[in-house]
Design an enzyme around this catalytic site. Structure first.
Site, short mmCIF file in Angstrom:
data_model
loop_
_atom_site.label_atom_id
_atom_site.label_comp_id
_atom_site.label_asym_id
_atom_site.label_seq_id
_atom_site.Cartn_x
_atom_site.Cartn_y
_atom_site.Cartn_z
N HIS A 192 0.81 -1.21 0.00
CA HIS A 192 0.00 0.00 0.00
C HIS A 192 0.85 1.26 0.00
CE1 HIS A 192 0.45 -0.21 4.52
NE2 HIS A 192 0.54 1.09 4.35
N ASP A 243 -11.31 -8.46 2.09
CA ASP A 243 -11.13 -9.65 2.91
C ASP A 243 -9.81 -10.36 2.68
OD1 ASP A 243 -13.55 -9.07 3.90
OD2 ASP A 243 -14.62 -10.81 3.13
N SER A 249 4.38 1.70 8.58
CA SER A 249 3.92 0.69 7.63
C SER A 249 5.07 0.28 6.70
CB SER A 249 2.78 1.23 6.78
OG SER A 249 1.63 1.45 7.56
#
Length: 372
Positions: free
Chosen positions: A164, A229, A305
């Site tokens: 990401h 998910d 992150s």
């Protein structure tokens, strides 16, 4: 094909069984790692680089959600592990892969929002000061991405980080085409290379030296999942630098079950946004796990992150202790625990298939990736 998917899962088991001796050392298990090889590569249109960089990921799908999900089929796993490669000139390719189980040689990988809260009670993070710590292993393996995240040196020219930080699941982020990796080094006002005289009362100021990224690999499981998910399961990316960094790096390893981790703990260091310019180290217990994720409450803030999650265990073959990266810090999740909402920080586990994929990206030869 569903049967083959189950076979892949069964082949993920460790060869070595952890002993229960009172003199037992936490030992790196040996895994039968499958082989992942490119099958075909297609040229794609150049991306727009129009997404905003996200320094954290939030997902409402917790351990129960993941554990109740059906096993993916063999074709689904192949699709998740296929990948895009972004080059420094902006060109983009998509590579389909094949998964092979050799005779002695698996990972069928298979809330609600909260504003910037990833600190649990007393803030247990430690800022690392002074070049004697920052420039020494293992802290020296942590690097900063120009998009704002953290990465970890895992080879002479390779950095492991979160997907990401590069791609929001739909598009590449602004700055991904000219992505750079920053290495902390001492900042000398007089321009000299160093001095034997230091002021112990004042930590030496540091600065970043930047190296451009040559190409970036992102698994399609992230691109198609978009942190839904299954998306967070594939929140990892590998960066190849344009030149070697000349620092000691930390090898990747297959993530053992949480109960086999020393003290049940994990460690990682990152560049948390609330402490600009500081490398921040922390460790904490693993609270829960799924096949692909580790749930913990390590204090962290956006910017951390992409940090490499590591442990130190005994390497039986080499007769020494060794640290390995077993996961990548991804982001934040709200989890419904018996009707009570609870928040966790989440790390993506390096499973046998992910190990095979990342190792092949690094080595380019599956024969060097047979033991996890």
């Amino acid at each position: 094909m569903a049967a083959l998917s189950t076979l892949i899962l069964l082949l993920c088991a460790a060869k070595d069984v952890m002993p229960s001796s009172p003199h037992w050392k936490p030992t790196w298990p040996s895994y039968r790692v499958p082989v992942i090889l490119p099958q075909s590569t297609l040229n794609l249109d150049k991306p727009q680089f129009d997404a905003e960089a996200r320094l954290e990921v939030v997902s409402p799908c917790g351990p129960a959600c993941h554990k109740s999900s059906p096993l993916p089929t063999y074709e689904e796993v192949k699709n998740y592990l296929s990948y895009e490669t972004l080059y420094a000139n902006g060109s983009l390719t998509e590579t389909e892969v094949g998964i092979y189980i050799l005779s002695n040689g698996g990972d069928g990988s298979r809330g609600r929002s909260r504003t910037k809260r990833q600190i649990y009670g007393y803030d247990s993070r430690f800022s690392i000061f002074g070049k004697d710590f920052l420039l020494n292993y293992p802290f020296s393996t942590s690097v900063k991405l120009s998009t704002g995240c953290t990465g970890t040196l895992v080879a002479e020219k390779h950095v492991l980080t979160a997907a990401h930080c590069i791609h929001d699941g739909k598009s590449y982020v602004k700055g991904a085409q000219k992505l750079r990796v920053g290495f902390l080094k001492p900042k000398h006002k007089d321009g000299s290379k160093g001095s034997n005289i230091t002021n112990s009362a004042m930590p030496e100021k540091m600065k970043f030296q930047w190296i451009r990224v040559k190409r970036t690999h992102v698994p399609k499981g992230w691109i198609k999942g978009n942190a839904n998910d299954i998306g967070m399961d594939y929140d990892y990316a590998l960066l190849e630098l344009k030149k070697p960094h000349k620092r000691k790096f930390m090898k990747i390893g297959v993530s053992p079950p949480a109960r086999h981790l020393p003290g049940g703990r994990i460690h990682f260091s990152g560049y948390d946004n609330d402490r600009p310019g500081n490398l921040v180290y922390r460790f904490c217990d693993v609270k829960d796990e799924t096949y692909d994720l580790l749930y913990q409450q390590c204090d962290a803030q956006p910017g951390a992150s992409g940090s490499g999650v590591y442990v130190r265990m005994w390497k039986r073959q080499n007769h020494k202790w060794e640290r390995k990266i077993i996961g990548i810090f991804s982001g934040h999740q709200w989890v419904d625990m018996n009707g009570t909402p609870q928040d966790f920080n989440v790390a993506v586990r390096i499973t046998p298939l992910k190990y095979a994929q990342i190792c092949y990206w690094i080595k380019g030869n599956y024969l060097d990736c047979r033991e996890g």
